[in-house]
Design an enzyme around this catalytic site. Structure first.
Site, PDB file in Angstrom:
ATOM      1  N   MET A  11       2.245  -3.859  -3.436  1.00  0.00           N
ATOM      2  CA  MET A  11       1.914  -5.259  -3.659  1.00  0.00           C
ATOM      3  C   MET A  11       1.531  -5.453  -5.125  1.00  0.00           C
ATOM      4  O   MET A  11       0.611  -4.807  -5.624  1.00  0.00           O
ATOM      5  CB  MET A  11       0.741  -5.664  -2.744  1.00  0.00           C
ATOM      6  CG  MET A  11       0.318  -7.102  -2.892  1.00  0.00           C
ATOM      7  SD  MET A  11      -0.852  -7.618  -1.621  1.00  0.00           S
ATOM      8  CE  MET A  11      -2.375  -6.899  -2.227  1.00  0.00           C
TER       9      MET A  11
ATOM     10  N   SER B 106       0.755   1.999  -0.058  1.00  0.00           N
ATOM     11  CA  SER B 106       0.202   0.746   0.453  1.00  0.00           C
ATOM     12  C   SER B 106       1.240   0.062   1.351  1.00  0.00           C
ATOM     13  O   SER B 106       1.788   0.727   2.239  1.00  0.00           O
ATOM     14  CB  SER B 106      -0.275  -0.134  -0.697  1.00  0.00           C
ATOM     15  OG  SER B 106      -1.158  -1.144  -0.213  1.00  0.00           O
ATOM     16  N   GLN B 107       1.561  -1.226   1.144  1.00  0.00           N
ATOM     17  CA  GLN B 107       2.463  -1.903   2.069  1.00  0.00           C
ATOM     18  C   GLN B 107       3.834  -1.225   2.126  1.00  0.00           C
ATOM     19  O   GLN B 107       4.563  -1.369   3.119  1.00  0.00           O
ATOM     20  CB  GLN B 107       2.608  -3.392   1.733  1.00  0.00           C
ATOM     21  CG  GLN B 107       3.278  -3.692   0.413  1.00  0.00           C
ATOM     22  CD  GLN B 107       3.310  -5.194   0.087  1.00  0.00           C
ATOM     23  OE1 GLN B 107       2.552  -5.984   0.642  1.00  0.00           O
ATOM     24  NE2 GLN B 107       4.187  -5.583  -0.825  1.00  0.00           N
TER      25      GLN B 107
ATOM     26  N   ASP C 286     -12.038   2.763   1.211  1.00  0.00           N
ATOM     27  CA  ASP C 286     -11.103   1.673   0.910  1.00  0.00           C
ATOM     28  C   ASP C 286     -11.801   0.305   0.984  1.00  0.00           C
ATOM     29  O   ASP C 286     -12.396  -0.035   2.001  1.00  0.00           O
ATOM     30  CB  ASP C 286      -9.937   1.711   1.903  1.00  0.00           C
ATOM     31  CG  ASP C 286      -8.695   1.019   1.370  1.00  0.00           C
ATOM     32  OD1 ASP C 286      -8.814  -0.100   0.849  1.00  0.00           O
ATOM     33  OD2 ASP C 286      -7.607   1.611   1.456  1.00  0.00           O
TER      34      ASP C 286
ATOM     35  N   HIS D 219      -8.797   2.358  -2.464  1.00  0.00           N
ATOM     36  CA  HIS D 219      -7.375   2.218  -2.164  1.00  0.00           C
ATOM     37  C   HIS D 219      -6.497   2.753  -3.298  1.00  0.00           C
ATOM     38  O   HIS D 219      -6.613   2.310  -4.455  1.00  0.00           O
ATOM     39  CB  HIS D 219      -7.062   0.741  -1.910  1.00  0.00           C
ATOM     40  CG  HIS D 219      -5.739   0.514  -1.257  1.00  0.00           C
ATOM     41  ND1 HIS D 219      -5.421   1.002  -0.006  1.00  0.00           N
ATOM     42  CD2 HIS D 219      -4.626  -0.140  -1.682  1.00  0.00           C
ATOM     43  CE1 HIS D 219      -4.189   0.645   0.308  1.00  0.00           C
ATOM     44  NE2 HIS D 219      -3.681  -0.041  -0.691  1.00  0.00           N
TER      45      HIS D 219
END
Length: 266
Positions: free
Chosen positions: A1, A75-76, A193, A249
C-alpha cells in the site's frame, strides 16, 4: 500500500538483498501499471481482481518461471498473492511467504505508511460511509479486504475480493485444491504492529463475529473448522508456518530476513 515495485528503500532493496545472498536467483518484482507512479496509485485505486489478473498474465508470460516459483508478498501483497495461488495454478507457486499480509482482512487503519497519510484519512472516511457499496468496492483497494465483524452478512454478500478468496459465499473446489498444492504457506506476524487492525489477521485469525474486541486464532474460525480452504488439512500436514517477529509493521532486521525467510527461497 503506497509503495512501488522498485523503490530502492523497500521492494527494490528486498530484490537486491535476495539477489546478493542467493547468487543466480531470478527475482521478479511485480509492477502494476506502466510506471512507478501508476504502480503506487494502483495500490489504492485499482480493483484487486484486475490486479490479480494482471499478475497472473505477467507470471504466465515469464519463461524464467515456467517450472514454478516462490512468491513473497509484503502487507496487502500477501493476500493478493494468495489469490494468485488460488486462481492461477500455472506456472505453479511452490511456497508463499506472506510478510504482514491481512488474510482475514482489516477493521481499521490506525496508521498509514509514509507520505500516504492524507490518502488514508480519506480512505477511513470513505470506508465509514459505505465500504460495501458497489462503487467503493470496485474503486478502493482497501475496501476489498475491509472485514466488518459487526456486519458479517454485508461483508459476505458484498466484498468483491476477500469474501471470494476466503470462500465466504460457497466452496470453490479449485481455490482449495490450488492453495493446498503449496509446499509451504508462511505467515509472518509483526508482534508490535500498530498499522494492522487486528494484527492476528496476519496469522489468518480475526475478531470473533459480532464484536470488535476479542480475537480468535485461525484454528477457531469457521474457515478452519469447516476446512473450506484446506487450511486445516495443510496445518496437519505441516504446510502452514506461523512466524512472529518483534517490531512494528514491516520493521525487521536484515539478519532476521536472512536467517528466517531466505531458507524458504532456496
Amino acid at each position: 500500500m503506497g509503495d512501488s515495485c522498485c523503490n530502492p528503500q523497500s521492494m527494490g532493496y528486498i530484490k537486491k538483498i535476495v539477489e546478493n545472498k542467493i547468487p543466480g536467483i531470478y527475482v521478479l518484482s511485480l509492477k502494476i501499471g506502466s510506471n512507478l507512479i501508476q504502480d503506487m496509485e494502483n495500490s489504492f485505486f485499482m480493483n484487486v481482481n484486475d490486479q490479480v489478473r494482471e499478475v497472473c498474465s505477467q507470471l504466465a508470460k515469464d519463461p524464467h518461471l515456467k517450472g514454478g516459483y516462490n512468491a513473497m508478498g509484503f502487507s496487502q501483497g500477501g493476500q493478493f498473492l494468495r489469490a494468485v495461488a488460488q486462481r492461477c495454478p500455472s506456472p505453479p507457486m511452490l511456497n508463499l511467504i506472506s510478510v504482514g499480509g491481512q488474510h482475514q482482512g482489516v477493521y481499521g487503519f490506525p496508521r498509514c505508511p509514509g507520505e500516504s497519510s492524507h490518502i488514508c484519512d480519506w480512505i477511513r472516511k470513505t470506508l465509514d460511509l459505505g465500504a460495501y457499496t458497489q462503487a467503493v468496492q470496485e474503486h478502493l483497494v482497501q475496501a476489498e479486504y475491509w472485514h466488518n465483524p459487526l456486519k458479517e452478512e454485508d461483508y459476505r454478500k458484498n466484498s468483491i475480493f476477500l469474501a471470494d478468496i476466503n470462500q465466504e459465499r460457497g466452496i470453490n473446489e479449485t481455490y482449495k485444491k490450488n492453495l493446498m498444492a503449496l509446499k509451504k504457506f508462511v505467515m509472518v506476524k509483526f508482534l508490535n504492529d500498530t498499522m494492522v487492525d487486528p494484527p492476528i489477521s496476519e496469522w489468518f485469525g480475526f475478531y470473533k463475529s459480532g464484536q470488535a474486541q476479542e480475537t480468535i486464532p485461525l484454528q477457531e474460525t469457521s474457515l478452519y473448522t469447516e476446512d473450506r480452504l484446506g487450511l486445516q488439512e495443510m496445518d496437519k500436514a505441516g504446510k502452514l508456518v506461523f512466524l512472529g517477529v518483534e517490531g512494528d509493521h514491516l520493521h525487521f532486521s536484515e539478519e532476521w530476513f536472512y536467517t528466517t525467510i531466505l531458507p524458504f527461497l532456496q
